[in-house]
Design an enzyme around this catalytic site. Structure first.
Site, short mmCIF file in Angstrom:
data_model
loop_
_atom_site.label_atom_id
_atom_site.label_comp_id
_atom_site.label_asym_id
_atom_site.label_seq_id
_atom_site.Cartn_x
_atom_site.Cartn_y
_atom_site.Cartn_z
N GLU A 1 0.82 -1.21 0.00
CA GLU A 1 0.00 0.00 0.00
C GLU A 1 0.85 1.26 0.00
OE1 GLU A 1 -3.81 -1.62 2.62
OE2 GLU A 1 -2.48 -0.09 3.42
N CYS B 1 2.76 8.51 1.69
CA CYS B 1 3.00 7.63 2.84
C CYS B 1 3.42 6.28 2.28
CB CYS B 1 1.74 7.50 3.69
SG CYS B 1 1.93 6.41 5.11
N CYS C 1 3.97 -6.77 8.00
CA CYS C 1 4.77 -6.33 9.15
C CYS C 1 4.83 -7.46 10.17
CB CYS C 1 4.18 -5.08 9.78
SG CYS C 1 5.19 -4.43 11.15
N SER D 1 6.47 5.75 17.64
CA SER D 1 5.12 5.35 18.03
C SER D 1 5.12 4.86 19.47
CB SER D 1 4.61 4.24 17.09
OG SER D 1 4.54 4.71 15.77
N ASN E 1 -8.25 4.69 13.86
CA ASN E 1 -8.97 4.54 12.61
C ASN E 1 -9.56 3.13 12.58
OD1 ASN E 1 -9.91 4.90 10.04
ND2 ASN E 1 -7.90 5.06 9.06
N CYS F 1 -3.77 1.54 7.79
CA CYS F 1 -2.64 0.87 7.16
C CYS F 1 -2.87 -0.64 7.09
CB CYS F 1 -1.37 1.17 7.95
SG CYS F 1 0.11 0.56 7.13
#
Length: 400
Positions: free
Chosen positions: A127, A145, A152, A252, A330, A373
């Protein structure tokens, strides 16, 4: 909370083993791209000039190659119309290719955000998001982005990418091409790049740094216009600091203390919060570049004013040069988390500001375009990505 802890059991050690095992992917029956396998994209002008000389051409042909790749954005050698036919044939015969991948799918949001899926050489999907912003004064900013891995391995509990599994690291040209794909779609130069897409950039630091150099020197995007994000991988922030980049480091956090952080970010078990904060302090001292702390607000989990007060205490230990970016969750399909109410977000922000912490709330973009994501990739690549076995063997990759 017991359910939350159960969902976050994968330690960082597994991700590191996966990265090491992925390095042997070239021996697997499914052909994966290898660095140095004849890809032009990602090469600098001096390297392209040398390539021209190696193929019995004059050096300036390398400069022409550079312009075709990064200005004209040619996707195939057959598009190199400005080059002699003999040079194009020599490139093909020597096994060179541009290294651009096809766009598999595009979705658009009402706010102008575009999310694209790029189909790589091994049929994996990654993505990339293009986020256009027009300021009040009429200036236009286009942020790309970009992803750094296919999937991951860290599996943060609120992230859709982790739910889809992990396959491999991206090569430098596979990172660079994401920016060029966004420019193609928007018919506009990308002004900002954030390494905040699929994957953990610090687990693929070599490729990320090469892509960063290419984007800066060849695509001509300023270092200060780029941000490298990480959830925290031991030793890598200090390693990044040695390169003295003028880019922003975004860390993060998602929690103000170690215990809560481990329930949200499983890799935190291998990287204590105090050690992470010390490394952030070191990064600022080495680079004099502000560190941004990303904090995803999860309703009823980490969004209370008591969490904000504790977070302020933690950041004050760092000294100056820090900023908090609040990210209301989100929503993703199948997640037990909820998006916080606006009232809770504002109360969290006010508490930080009362403690003299510089803070902002990230504007939600592309919410109607599966912009979480990994969310769109998971919808199109139904078979979960395989996890690399700790033994170093790779199972057969499933088809799209």
């Amino acid at each position: 909370m017991a359910v939350l802890q159960h969902a976050c059991s994968a330690p960082l050690a597994r991700a590191l083993r996966a990265r090491a095992a992925a390095s042997i992917a070239s021996s697997h029956p499914v052909r994966l791209p290898r660095e140095g396998s004849g890809v032009l994209l990602g090469l600098s002008e001096p390297e392209l000039r040398q390539l021209a000389l190696d193929l019995d051409q004059q050096s300036y042909r390398g400069k022409q190659l550079h312009d075709l790749l990064y200005k004209t954005k040619a996707k195939e050698i057959q598009d190199f119309s400005h080059l002699p036919q003999a040079f194009r044939e020599s490139l093909r015969e020597a096994g060179w290719r541009v290294g651009r991948s096809p766009v598999h799918h595009v979705v658009s949001a009402a706010d102008g955000t575009l999310k694209i899926l790029i189909k790589l050489e091994d049929n994996r999907l990654i993505e990339t998001v293009g986020i256009p912003v027009e300021d009040g004064n009429g200036s236009f900013r286009l942020t790309a982005c970009v992803s750094s891995q296919v999937g991951c391995p860290l599996r943060c509990s609120f992230c859709a990418t982790g739910k889809g599994g992990f396959s491999r690291n991206l090569l430098p040209h596979e990172i660079v091409e994401q920016v060029l794909a966004i420019e193609d779609l928007f018919k506009h130069r990308v002004t900002n790049v954030v390494f905040m897409g699929m994957g953990e950039p610090m687990l693929n630091l070599k490729s990320v740094l090469k892509a960063h150099t290419c984007l800066n020197k060849d695509v001509q995007i300023g270092q200060r216009m780029m941000t490298i994000s990480t959830v925290g991988v031991p030793n890598t922030i200090k390693m990044l600091a040695t390169h003295k980049l003028q880019s922003t480091l975004a860390v993060s956090l998602h929690a103000p203390n170690q215990k809560l952080r481990e329930t949200i970010v499983p890799s935190a078990k291998s990287y204590p919060l105090n050690a992470l904060i010390d490394d952030c302090k070191h990064y600022f001292l080495e680079t004099r570049r502000r560190v941004t702390f990303e904090y995803t607000l999860l309703a009823g989990i980490n969004d209370g004013v008591e969490h904000a007060a504790e977070l302020a205490e933690l950041i004050h230990i760092c000294g100056r040069g820090y900023h908090v970016n609040l990210i209301p969750f989100n929503p993703i399909e199948g997640s037990e988390y909820r998006r916080p109410y606006k009232k809770a977000v504002l109360a969290f922000m006010a508490t930080l500001e009362s403690k003299k912490i510089t803070v902002s709330v990230r504007q939600t973009r592309g919410l109607d375009a599966s912009a979480a994501c990994g969310q769109l990739r998971n919808a199109h690549q139904k078979s979960p990505l395989v996890e690399v076995e700790p033994s170093g063997t790779l199972p057969q990759l499933s088809s799209i």
